[in-house]
Design an enzyme around this catalytic site. Structure first.
Site, PDB file in Angstrom:
ATOM      1  CG  ASP A 177     108.997  69.142  -9.402  1.00 40.64           C
ATOM      2  OD1 ASP A 177     110.283  68.944  -9.426  1.00 40.64           O
ATOM      3  OD2 ASP A 177     108.314  68.670  -8.582  1.00 40.64           O
TER       4      ASP A 177
ATOM      5  CG  PHE B 270     106.637  62.613  -9.235  1.00 34.69           C
ATOM      6  CD1 PHE B 270     107.110  61.278  -9.828  1.00 34.69           C
ATOM      7  CD2 PHE B 270     106.539  62.632  -7.623  1.00 34.69           C
ATOM      8  CE1 PHE B 270     107.460  60.428  -9.149  1.00 34.69           C
ATOM      9  CE2 PHE B 270     106.749  61.440  -6.967  1.00 34.69           C
ATOM     10  CZ  PHE B 270     107.315  60.124  -7.637  1.00 34.69           C
TER      11      PHE B 270
ATOM     12  CE1 TYR C 187     115.264  61.360  -5.506  1.00 34.29           C
ATOM     13  CE2 TYR C 187     115.185  62.822  -3.174  1.00 34.29           C
ATOM     14  CZ  TYR C 187     114.379  62.234  -4.347  1.00 34.29           C
ATOM     15  OH  TYR C 187     113.164  62.137  -4.405  1.00 34.29           O
ATOM     16  CE  LYS C 188     114.073  62.905  -9.230  1.00 33.34           C
ATOM     17  NZ  LYS C 188     113.917  61.518  -8.966  1.00 33.34           N
TER      18      LYS C 188
ATOM     19  NE  ARG D  65     111.990  57.082 -15.387  1.00 32.17           N
ATOM     20  CZ  ARG D  65     111.952  57.884 -14.247  1.00 32.17           C
ATOM     21  NH1 ARG D  65     111.649  59.269 -14.476  1.00 32.17           N
ATOM     22  NH2 ARG D  65     112.748  57.504 -13.220  1.00 32.17           N
TER      23      ARG D  65
END
Length: 394
Positions: A195, A126, A220-221, A369
């Protein structure tokens, strides 16, 4: 009703995790974007209301002690720990993922020693991780080299200080081999920084079991902590006495209220704290983690693989050959909890899907996605999403 729809009904009826959907605030939308923002757990609004009205509104400053505000970062860290395969006392919650990547990577370089002059970073990472790694290299006087995870074992040298890798690729959903890569990094005398943003809460991680040195992740995922909920930092117990944070703050001081001009780090994972924690979002996250009560990560992983397998089958059945290409690995050992499909007009297709109640997301230039959160996504929704995708691609 199609054969796949009938199969989905049977799968949903046999799904032991299906009742967990009631722990969330959901509607008729097929929500396949939990890999960007998890759904709202039903218990969060009431808990946040109590924090605002009673803990802040009535107790005010007393809540730092009486409501447990001061100890929230490590208390909530201990709740996250079993979801990533860590024993208590190694995770502290607070700050953003980016800030924690910076803390972990610089600390890893410092622990590696002055003769270790190079940092390796995941070339497919990312973007922010890459930005942070480049800045950390400049600040510590190291060089930075980008390599793919598969290239890491061959790229390691006696100059490698630390390696920053993603457990799951955010674009393709590819799961990288944390155990073997960590082992290779250690064999080369370097430290492994992971990560976990796209793996924690979706699949077993095994930080302690596999000897990861440091790890960071968002909440938050798949952990459903809410927009902008605080991230976390894992520091392996054996490394904690040597963990030298580049962001020492009064919250990580051994005597935070001593107000000493000289910094002396707190023991354990607490030295990963910096400043005053964001209490409202911190306690919303704590409430969100209640949905994990009685839920095992192994069961979540099994359903995740079943959902993504079924989705890929449905996509193949409902779309014309060659119209979309899956860039997510077929092998279970190489797949996270999302499916990424490549098609030339992906951006427009996703907008049409959202208009029809199927929410995924688009990644430039041509990737659709779809994230599968096993706690609340079912097989019927999965079949419906693939069917509507096929209709929009026709």
């Amino acid at each position: 009703m199609s054969e796949l729809a009938l199969e989905a009904e049977k799968l949903d009826a046999a799904d032991e995790l299906a009742p967990l959907r009631d722990r969330f605030v959901l509607d008729d939308v097929v929500y396949l974007d939990g890999n960007s923002l998890g759904a709202l757990p039903a218990g969060v609004p009431g808990r946040v209301a109590d924090v605002v009205r009673r803990q802040w509104g009535e107790l005010r400053i007393r809540s730092w002690e009486e409501s447990g505000w001061w100890t929230a970062p490590e208390r909530i860290g201990d709740r996250i720990a079993p979801l990533v395969g860590a024993a208590a006392g190694q995770i502290v919650v607070g700050d953003s993922t980016s800030v924690n990547v910076f803390k972990a990577l610089v600390a890893a370089v410092r622990m590696a020693g002055e003769d270790r002059t190079e940092i390796l970073v995941d070339a497919t990472t990312f973007p922010t991780d890459g930005y942070i790694a480049e800045s950390a290299a400049r600040m510590t006087g190291r060089t930075l080299r980008a390599v793919t995870p598969a290239e890491v074992p061959a790229a390691l040298t006696d100059r490698t200080a630390a390696v920053l890798l993603n457990h799951v690729d955010y674009r393709t959903g590819r799961l990288h081999d944390l155990p073997s890569l960590t082992s290779a990094i250690h064999a080369g005398g370097a430290l492994a920084v992971w990560d976990l943003c796209h793996s924690a809460g979706a699949l077993p991680v095994g930080l302690d079991e596999h000897g990861a040195d440091l790890a960071v992740g968002c909440t938050y995922k798949y952990l459903n902590g809410g927009p902008g909920s605080p991230a976390y930092l894992y520091v392996r117990k054996e490394l904690q006495p040597r963990f030298d944070s580049p962001l020492p703050g009064w919250n990580s001081h051994a005597e935070p209220f001593g107000m000493s001009p000289a910094y002396r780090p707190a023991p354990g994972a607490l030295r990963g704290r910096v400043g005053t924690p964001d209490i409202l979002s911190m306690l919303a996250l704590e409430a969100a983690l209640d949905v994990w009560d009685g839920v095992g990560v192994a069961a979540v992983r099994a359903k995740s693989l079943a959902l993504t397998d079924f989705f890929l089958r449905c996509v193949r059945a409902y779309t014309e050959p060659g119209r979309v290409e899956s860039v997510t690995p077929e092998r279970h050992g190489e797949r996270g909890s999302q499916v990424a499909l490549r098609c030339p007009d992906a951006g427009e297709v996703m907008q049409r899907l959202i208009a029809r109640g199927v929410v995924g997301d688009f990644r430039h230039p041509d990737v659709l996605r779809f994230g599968f959160t096993p706690l609340y996504v079912g097989f019927g929704e999965t079949e419906r999403a693939a069917r509507i995708l096929g209709e929009e691609l026709a």
